[in-house]
Structures are given as C-alpha cells and as structure tokens.
Design an enzyme around this catalytic site. Structure first.
Site, PDB file in Angstrom:
ATOM      1  N   THR A  30       0.848  -1.204   0.000  1.00 19.39           N
ATOM      2  CA  THR A  30       0.000   0.000   0.000  1.00 19.39           C
ATOM      3  C   THR A  30       0.880   1.249   0.000  1.00 19.39           C
ATOM      4  O   THR A  30       1.952   1.250   0.614  1.00 19.39           O
ATOM      5  CB  THR A  30      -0.883  -0.017   1.269  1.00 19.39           C
ATOM      6  OG1 THR A  30      -1.731  -1.157   1.206  1.00 19.39           O
ATOM      7  CG2 THR A  30      -1.738   1.239   1.376  1.00 19.39           C
ATOM      8  N   SER A  32       2.196   5.154  -2.115  1.00 23.76           N
ATOM      9  CA  SER A  32       2.549   5.682  -3.436  1.00 23.76           C
ATOM     10  C   SER A  32       3.703   4.912  -4.079  1.00 23.76           C
ATOM     11  O   SER A  32       3.774   4.823  -5.315  1.00 23.76           O
ATOM     12  CB  SER A  32       2.900   7.169  -3.322  1.00 23.76           C
ATOM     13  OG  SER A  32       3.958   7.359  -2.414  1.00 23.76           O
ATOM     14  N   ASP A  86       6.444  -3.707  -0.595  1.00 21.41           N
ATOM     15  CA  ASP A  86       5.719  -2.637   0.097  1.00 21.41           C
ATOM     16  C   ASP A  86       6.663  -1.470   0.334  1.00 21.41           C
ATOM     17  O   ASP A  86       7.895  -1.638   0.327  1.00 21.41           O
ATOM     18  CB  ASP A  86       5.167  -3.159   1.441  1.00 21.41           C
ATOM     19  CG  ASP A  86       3.872  -2.468   1.840  1.00 21.41           C
ATOM     20  OD1 ASP A  86       3.618  -1.344   1.356  1.00 21.41           O
ATOM     21  OD2 ASP A  86       3.120  -3.050   2.646  1.00 21.41           O
ATOM     22  N   LYS A  99       6.147   1.600   9.494  1.00 23.26           N
ATOM     23  CA  LYS A  99       5.165   1.669   8.426  1.00 23.26           C
ATOM     24  C   LYS A  99       3.830   2.134   9.000  1.00 23.26           C
ATOM     25  O   LYS A  99       3.650   2.167  10.199  1.00 23.26           O
ATOM     26  CB  LYS A  99       4.987   0.283   7.775  1.00 23.26           C
ATOM     27  CG  LYS A  99       6.165  -0.092   6.887  1.00 23.26           C
ATOM     28  CD  LYS A  99       5.962  -1.427   6.175  1.00 23.26           C
ATOM     29  CE  LYS A  99       4.687  -1.598   5.435  1.00 23.26           C
ATOM     30  NZ  LYS A  99       4.383  -0.538   4.439  1.00 23.26           N
ATOM     31  N   GLU A 108      -0.527  -5.155   6.311  1.00 23.17           N
ATOM     32  CA  GLU A 108       0.797  -5.194   5.672  1.00 23.17           C
ATOM     33  C   GLU A 108       1.721  -6.159   6.402  1.00 23.17           C
ATOM     34  O   GLU A 108       2.490  -6.897   5.786  1.00 23.17           O
ATOM     35  CB  GLU A 108       1.401  -3.791   5.660  1.00 23.17           C
ATOM     36  CG  GLU A 108       0.689  -2.841   4.703  1.00 23.17           C
ATOM     37  CD  GLU A 108       1.184  -1.404   4.790  1.00 23.17           C
ATOM     38  OE1 GLU A 108       1.108  -0.701   3.779  1.00 23.17           O
ATOM     39  OE2 GLU A 108       1.632  -0.983   5.858  1.00 23.17           O
TER      40      GLU A 108
HETATM   41  C1  5RP Z   1       0.915   2.402   4.384  1.00 27.62           C
HETATM   42  C2  5RP Z   1       2.382   2.267   4.446  1.00 27.62           C
HETATM   43  C3  5RP Z   1       3.156   2.744   3.259  1.00 27.62           C
HETATM   44  O1  5RP Z   1       3.759   1.664   2.648  1.00 27.62           O
HETATM   45  C4  5RP Z   1       4.187   3.728   3.721  1.00 27.62           C
HETATM   46  O2  5RP Z   1       3.506   4.780   4.400  1.00 27.62           O
HETATM   47  C5  5RP Z   1       4.979   4.321   2.548  1.00 27.62           C
HETATM   48  O3  5RP Z   1       4.111   5.061   1.740  1.00 27.62           O
HETATM   49  P1  5RP Z   1       4.655   5.885   0.487  1.00 27.62           P
HETATM   50  O4  5RP Z   1       5.263   4.883  -0.439  1.00 27.62           O
HETATM   51  O5  5RP Z   1       3.430   6.551  -0.079  1.00 27.62           O
HETATM   52  O6  5RP Z   1       5.664   6.878   0.980  1.00 27.62           O
HETATM   53  O7  5RP Z   1       2.960   1.771   5.375  1.00 27.62           O
HETATM   54  O8  5RP Z   1       0.315   1.988   5.580  1.00 27.62           O
END
Ligand code: 5RP
Length: 232
Positions: A30, A32, A86, A99, A108
């Site tokens: 999950t 970006s 992830d 995370k 996750e």
């Molecule tokens: C979501 C998460 C995401 O993987 C983490 O926040 C990184 O997000 P991004 O790739 O958007 O910076 O743990 O719960």
C-alpha cells in the site's frame, strides 16, 4: 511529491516488478511507492503475459491491483507467498521499519510475514540512522481501549495522538474498523522493547514497527538508479 522523488519511487517499483516471474504469488503493498510497483507489474502482465496472483494489503491496494490486471487471491487460498513488496516510512540500518502512514500496517505485516522474500521499496529520504525522530509510530487500537493504550504509550515516552480523518469528522477508521494512534517519539532507542510492550497490551491490534521481516531493501535514487541491499 517532487519529480525527483517520483523518479526514485518509479525506479524501485520497476526494479521489483523485474524480480517477479510467472506463477508467483505476491503480497501487494500500500502507498505511493507500492503503487509504482503495481503499475510496473501491470505493464508486464499486459506486455509479456506473465501470470501472477496477489494478496492485497488494503482496500486501496486491492482496487489498484484490480485496475492493473493483477489477479487477487486471499491468505485462505494462498497462505504462502513467494514475494511481498511494500513501501516504508523509515528504515534503519538493521532493516527495522516504521510503516503505517496509510493506516494499513496490520494487514501489511500479516502479508509480509507470509512471504519468502519481503522487498521494501524506499527513496533515500526514508533511510535513517535511528527510528522515530521524523515519523510517528502508528498503533492500531480497538476503539474502547484507546485511553489505556495512550497511557501505555506515554509510559514508553511517546506523545500519542488519535489520527483524525480529513474530510471526515472523527478518527480515521482502519480497514479493520479500528482506530489509529500516532505515537510521536523523540527517537525509539529500543524498537524490540516497544514491540514487546505493545504486543502485550490488550486492545492493541498491531503497530507499525516491522522487525526481522524485510529481506531486501531497494533504495531508489533521484537519478533513477536503485541500490539493492540484502538484510544485514
Ligand atoms: C501504508 C504504508 C506505506 O507503505 C508507507 O507509508 C509508505 O508510503 P509511500 O510509499 O506513499 O511513501 O505503510 O500503511
């Protein structure tokens, strides 16, 4: 997100997509950065016809995976995953992660724990010497237990706050129907201790420290290159 950060995220997304081969069962992350991997994997499915199945780590990941042609499965059907990918909010030199900025940390972690390879995708800004100076630690809590859990977090030295919705009154509600408390630390000197205390606290569903789970770290550089590290 700046163009340089987007380039770094795209680079790690494309790199992990190149590690995937037909027949694999995946954990689909999950956020970006994971979204870049889903997109790159979708391109391989369309262009090369590779066949994979994935367990999504959130409703958001599920929707995106479906849009990009990834066949979805569940841990009931596929409890053992070949590879999970992830993003992360912070990663330290021992590959311990924070995370949960997207409040998906519980699913996750379940998915990562079932994968032979757990590949973490970050840009250089996420790599830290010590955890918890920049990002809070998300703790997912049964709503009725929020006050006692906040007391425990204060005893651990954190400044906790319930994560509130944007364009929604009241707390953020996770995909499991729980609340999220963001625990702001001035650094987490002993993540294993914090993990042990939280997992023994009734009402804590799980939290965003990922310990001994990451097997590979892909660090995207703004020049489009990727550093590939194995767990120390
Ligand atoms: C979501 C998460 C995401 O993987 C983490 O926040 C990184 O997000 P991004 O790739 O958007 O910076 O743990 O719960």
């Amino acid at each position: 997100m700046s163009d340089l950060q987007a380039a770094a995220k795209r680079a790690v997304g494309e790199h992990v997509a190149s590690m995937i081969s037909t027949g694999m069962t995946l954990g689909v992350g999950t956020g970006s950065t994971a979204a870049m991997a889903i997109e790159a994997l979708g391109a391989r499915i369309r262009n090369e016809g590779i066949q994979v199945k994935g367990v999504a780590t959130s409703f958001a990941a599920e929707r995106l995976a479906r849009q990009h042609g990834i066949v979805l499965t569940t841990l009931d059907e596929s409890p053992d995953l070949d590879l999970a990918f992830d993003g992360a909010d912070e990663v330290d030199p021992a590959f311990i992660l924070i995370k949960g900025r997207g409040a998906a940390q519980t699913r996750e972690k379940i998915v990562a724990s079932r994968a032979k390879q757990f590949v973490v995708l970050v840009d250089e800004s996420k790599v830290v010497e010590a955890l918890g100076y920049r990002m809070p630690l998300p703790v997912e809590v049964v709503p009725m237990a929020v006050a006692p859990v906040i007391q425990v977090l204060k005893r651990l030295g954190a400044d906790p706050e319930i994560r509130m919705g944007k364009m929604k009154d009241g707390p953020v509600v996770s995909d499991q129907g729980m609340w999220v408390v963001d625990a702001h630390f001035e650094g987490i000197p002993d993540p294993r201790h914090v993990n042990d205390v939280l997992l023994k606290t009734p009402g804590v569903v799980d939290h965003g420290l990922f310990i001994d789970l990451a097997t590979h770290l892909l660090i995207g550089r703004s020049d489009g290159g990727v550093d590939v590290l194995g767990r120390p």
